[in-house]
Design a protein around this motif. Structure first.
Motif, PDB file in Angstrom:
ATOM      1  N   GLU A   1       6.127  -3.888   8.458  1.00 25.98           N
ATOM      2  CA  GLU A   1       6.374  -5.102   7.686  1.00 25.98           C
ATOM      3  C   GLU A   1       6.550  -6.287   8.615  1.00 25.98           C
ATOM      4  O   GLU A   1       7.112  -6.174   9.690  1.00 25.98           O
ATOM      5  CB  GLU A   1       7.628  -4.949   6.830  1.00 25.98           C
ATOM      6  N   SER A   2       6.031  -7.432   8.186  1.00 24.34           N
ATOM      7  CA  SER A   2       6.267  -8.708   8.854  1.00 24.34           C
ATOM      8  C   SER A   2       6.085  -9.791   7.789  1.00 24.34           C
ATOM      9  O   SER A   2       6.010  -9.477   6.603  1.00 24.34           O
ATOM     10  CB  SER A   2       5.325  -8.908  10.038  1.00 24.34           C
ATOM     11  N   ASP A   3       5.966 -11.030   8.206  1.00 24.99           N
ATOM     12  CA  ASP A   3       5.874 -12.136   7.247  1.00 24.99           C
ATOM     13  C   ASP A   3       4.759 -11.962   6.221  1.00 24.99           C
ATOM     14  O   ASP A   3       4.942 -12.236   5.050  1.00 24.99           O
ATOM     15  CB  ASP A   3       5.673 -13.463   7.982  1.00 24.99           C
ATOM     16  N   HIS A   4       3.587 -11.508   6.640  1.00 26.41           N
ATOM     17  CA  HIS A   4       2.433 -11.425   5.743  1.00 26.41           C
ATOM     18  C   HIS A   4       1.947  -9.997   5.525  1.00 26.41           C
ATOM     19  O   HIS A   4       0.907  -9.811   4.904  1.00 26.41           O
ATOM     20  CB  HIS A   4       1.272 -12.261   6.296  1.00 26.41           C
ATOM     21  N   ILE A   5       2.679  -8.995   6.045  1.00 21.56           N
ATOM     22  CA  ILE A   5       2.213  -7.610   6.004  1.00 21.56           C
ATOM     23  C   ILE A   5       3.253  -6.716   5.344  1.00 21.56           C
ATOM     24  O   ILE A   5       4.427  -6.744   5.710  1.00 21.56           O
ATOM     25  CB  ILE A   5       1.958  -7.065   7.421  1.00 21.56           C
ATOM     26  N   THR A   6       2.812  -5.921   4.385  1.00 20.39           N
ATOM     27  CA  THR A   6       3.597  -4.813   3.855  1.00 20.39           C
ATOM     28  C   THR A   6       2.648  -3.635   3.799  1.00 20.39           C
ATOM     29  O   THR A   6       1.695  -3.633   3.012  1.00 20.39           O
ATOM     30  CB  THR A   6       4.147  -5.118   2.449  1.00 20.39           C
ATOM     31  N   PHE A   7       2.857  -2.654   4.653  1.00 19.91           N
ATOM     32  CA  PHE A   7       1.977  -1.484   4.715  1.00 19.91           C
ATOM     33  C   PHE A   7       2.865  -0.262   4.813  1.00 19.91           C
ATOM     34  O   PHE A   7       3.778  -0.223   5.645  1.00 19.91           O
ATOM     35  CB  PHE A   7       1.058  -1.560   5.937  1.00 19.91           C
ATOM     36  N   GLN A   8       2.627   0.742   3.957  1.00 17.00           N
ATOM     37  CA  GLN A   8       3.462   1.937   4.021  1.00 17.00           C
ATOM     38  C   GLN A   8       2.707   3.190   3.615  1.00 17.00           C
ATOM     39  O   GLN A   8       1.721   3.128   2.890  1.00 17.00           O
ATOM     40  CB  GLN A   8       4.707   1.777   3.168  1.00 17.00           C
ATOM     41  N   ILE A   9       3.194   4.287   4.129  1.00 15.47           N
ATOM     42  CA  ILE A   9       2.746   5.605   3.715  1.00 15.47           C
ATOM     43  C   ILE A   9       4.016   6.340   3.315  1.00 15.47           C
ATOM     44  O   ILE A   9       4.915   6.525   4.129  1.00 15.47           O
ATOM     45  CB  ILE A   9       2.016   6.352   4.846  1.00 15.47           C
ATOM     46  N   ASN A  10       4.089   6.699   2.045  1.00 14.59           N
ATOM     47  CA  ASN A  10       5.290   7.348   1.531  1.00 14.59           C
ATOM     48  C   ASN A  10       4.864   8.521   0.657  1.00 14.59           C
ATOM     49  O   ASN A  10       4.097   8.332  -0.289  1.00 14.59           O
ATOM     50  CB  ASN A  10       6.122   6.344   0.725  1.00 14.59           C
ATOM     51  N   ASN A  11       5.358   9.712   0.974  1.00 15.42           N
ATOM     52  CA  ASN A  11       4.976  10.920   0.243  1.00 15.42           C
ATOM     53  C   ASN A  11       3.458  11.062   0.143  1.00 15.42           C
ATOM     54  O   ASN A  11       2.913  11.312  -0.924  1.00 15.42           O
ATOM     55  CB  ASN A  11       5.621  10.944  -1.145  1.00 15.42           C
ATOM     56  N   GLN A  12       2.772  10.853   1.262  1.00 14.61           N
ATOM     57  CA  GLN A  12       1.330  11.004   1.423  1.00 14.61           C
ATOM     58  C   GLN A  12       0.509   9.932   0.697  1.00 14.61           C
ATOM     59  O   GLN A  12      -0.705  10.007   0.660  1.00 14.61           O
ATOM     60  CB  GLN A  12       0.868  12.396   0.994  1.00 14.61           C
ATOM     61  N   LYS A  13       1.129   8.903   0.153  1.00 13.17           N
ATOM     62  CA  LYS A  13       0.442   7.818  -0.559  1.00 13.17           C
ATOM     63  C   LYS A  13       0.428   6.570   0.319  1.00 13.17           C
ATOM     64  O   LYS A  13       1.463   6.134   0.809  1.00 13.17           O
ATOM     65  CB  LYS A  13       1.173   7.533  -1.869  1.00 13.17           C
ATOM     66  N   ILE A  14      -0.777   6.015   0.542  1.00 13.03           N
ATOM     67  CA  ILE A  14      -0.939   4.799   1.342  1.00 13.03           C
ATOM     68  C   ILE A  14      -1.026   3.600   0.403  1.00 13.03           C
ATOM     69  O   ILE A  14      -1.829   3.605  -0.531  1.00 13.03           O
ATOM     70  CB  ILE A  14      -2.231   4.861   2.194  1.00 13.03           C
ATOM     71  N   THR A  15      -0.195   2.581   0.662  1.00 13.78           N
ATOM     72  CA  THR A  15      -0.261   1.327  -0.080  1.00 13.78           C
ATOM     73  C   THR A  15      -0.025   0.179   0.891  1.00 13.78           C
ATOM     74  O   THR A  15       0.598   0.355   1.938  1.00 13.78           O
ATOM     75  CB  THR A  15       0.786   1.250  -1.211  1.00 13.78           C
ATOM     76  N   GLY A  16      -0.517  -0.985   0.553  1.00 13.61           N
ATOM     77  CA  GLY A  16      -0.246  -2.137   1.399  1.00 13.61           C
ATOM     78  C   GLY A  16      -0.954  -3.384   0.953  1.00 13.61           C
ATOM     79  O   GLY A  16      -1.926  -3.327   0.202  1.00 13.61           O
ATOM     80  N   ILE A  17      -0.411  -4.499   1.435  1.00  7.02           N
ATOM     81  CA  ILE A  17      -0.985  -5.833   1.182  1.00  7.02           C
ATOM     82  C   ILE A  17      -0.814  -6.650   2.458  1.00  7.02           C
ATOM     83  O   ILE A  17       0.246  -6.628   3.081  1.00  7.02           O
ATOM     84  CB  ILE A  17      -0.252  -6.560   0.042  1.00  7.02           C
ATOM     85  N   ILE A  18      -1.860  -7.329   2.838  1.00 12.30           N
ATOM     86  CA  ILE A  18      -1.804  -8.324   3.911  1.00 12.30           C
ATOM     87  C   ILE A  18      -2.400  -9.592   3.321  1.00 12.30           C
ATOM     88  O   ILE A  18      -3.511  -9.568   2.788  1.00 12.30           O
ATOM     89  CB  ILE A  18      -2.625  -7.891   5.140  1.00 12.30           C
ATOM     90  N   ALA A  19      -1.658 -10.684   3.393  1.00  8.30           N
ATOM     91  CA  ALA A  19      -2.159 -11.925   2.808  1.00  8.30           C
ATOM     92  C   ALA A  19      -1.905 -13.081   3.760  1.00  8.30           C
ATOM     93  O   ALA A  19      -0.827 -13.199   4.336  1.00  8.30           O
ATOM     94  CB  ALA A  19      -1.483 -12.176   1.470  1.00  8.30           C
ATOM     95  N   ASN A  20      -2.934 -13.913   3.932  1.00  8.58           N
ATOM     96  CA  ASN A  20      -2.789 -15.161   4.668  1.00  8.58           C
ATOM     97  C   ASN A  20      -3.704 -16.188   4.013  1.00  8.58           C
ATOM     98  O   ASN A  20      -4.277 -15.918   2.961  1.00  8.58           O
ATOM     99  CB  ASN A  20      -3.076 -14.962   6.169  1.00  8.58           C
ATOM    100  N   THR A  21      -3.847 -17.342   4.610  1.00 10.56           N
ATOM    101  CA  THR A  21      -4.644 -18.402   3.984  1.00 10.56           C
ATOM    102  C   THR A  21      -6.140 -18.102   3.979  1.00 10.56           C
ATOM    103  O   THR A  21      -6.877 -18.685   3.188  1.00 10.56           O
ATOM    104  CB  THR A  21      -4.406 -19.756   4.686  1.00 10.56           C
ATOM    105  N   ASP A  22      -6.603 -17.202   4.842  1.00  9.59           N
ATOM    106  CA  ASP A  22      -8.031 -16.899   4.950  1.00  9.59           C
ATOM    107  C   ASP A  22      -8.490 -15.720   4.113  1.00  9.59           C
ATOM    108  O   ASP A  22      -9.620 -15.694   3.630  1.00  9.59           O
ATOM    109  CB  ASP A  22      -8.415 -16.634   6.403  1.00  9.59           C
ATOM    110  N   GLN A  23      -7.619 -14.706   3.981  1.00  7.20           N
ATOM    111  CA  GLN A  23      -8.025 -13.494   3.286  1.00  7.20           C
ATOM    112  C   GLN A  23      -6.822 -12.720   2.777  1.00  7.20           C
ATOM    113  O   GLN A  23      -5.705 -12.908   3.235  1.00  7.20           O
ATOM    114  CB  GLN A  23      -8.864 -12.603   4.201  1.00  7.20           C
ATOM    115  N   LYS A  24      -7.099 -11.843   1.823  1.00  2.00           N
ATOM    116  CA  LYS A  24      -6.087 -10.926   1.302  1.00  2.00           C
ATOM    117  C   LYS A  24      -6.662  -9.524   1.401  1.00  2.00           C
ATOM    118  O   LYS A  24      -7.792  -9.280   0.976  1.00  2.00           O
ATOM    119  CB  LYS A  24      -5.764 -11.260  -0.150  1.00  2.00           C
TER     120      LYS A  24
END
Length: 189
Positions: free
Chosen positions: A94-117
């Motif tokens: 995790e950081s300002d624009h990143i939330t990425f996790q793997i929990n119980n074998q499930k991958i989820t995440g979002i990265i967002a900035n002004t150029d792309q999501k």
């Protein structure tokens, strides 16, 4: 095309050898196929096939780097590197624009900035990983006009054995980061 994005979270909750995330998913890389699909206005405009790899590198007692690599040969590469904390069977960066996790074998995440999501959806087991990464281009980028999307679909697996290969060698590549283009090391599996 080349992207490398990093995030970091750390906690001192693990001891080496406690059957934690790095022990379960580290070692031999996940290798297999990757498909890239570019779409504009909901219609597919290009499709590429290539080699996909997912590997854990640089483990410590409380963090590890997860690297996702798509090699479309002459077309280009997509490389992502997440530095994050792990806790037993989970990983999070995790950081300002990143939330990425793997929990119980499930991958989820979002990265967002002004150029792309970017969004991530998939699974990671000890022997197989399936991941769909969708990049929405808010601002145009070489080959990707504003509003276009790139879907990168990984289908990778690995064999676990006592004679584990121990991961990958490293190679120097250009890295696009918040401060511009630099050179950095990524796994060469």
């Amino acid at each position: 095309m080349l992207f490398i994005i990093m995030g970091c979270s750390r906690k001192d909750e693990n001891q080496p050898g406690d059957n934690n995330f790095a022990d379960l998913y580290g070692g031999n890389p996940y290798k297999g196929s990757v498909t890239g699909i570019r779409s504009e206005g909901g219609n597919q405009t290009h499709r590429w096939e290539g080699d996909g790899r997912i590997v854990l590198i640089e483990p410590t007692a409380d963090s590890v780097s997860l690297v996702v690599m798509a090699d479309f040969r002459d077309i280009g590469e997509v490389n992502l590197k997440f530095r994050g904390a792990y806790n037993h069977n989970s990983f999070h960066a995790e950081s300002d624009h990143i939330t990425f996790q793997i929990n119980n074998q499930k991958i989820t995440g979002i990265i967002a900035n002004t150029d792309q999501k970017m969004s991530f959806d998939g699974t990671l087991t000890t022997e197989q990983s399936k991941l769909i990464m969708t990049i929405e281009f808010i601002q145009g980028q070489e080959g990707f006009p504003p509003g276009s999307t790139l879907e990168v679909i990984f289908d990778t697996s690995r064999k676990i054995s006592d004679d584990d290969e121990g991961g990958c060698n490293m190679r120097m590549v250009p890295i696009l980061g918040p401060s511009g283009m630099t050179m950095g090391m990524v796994p060469d599996c």
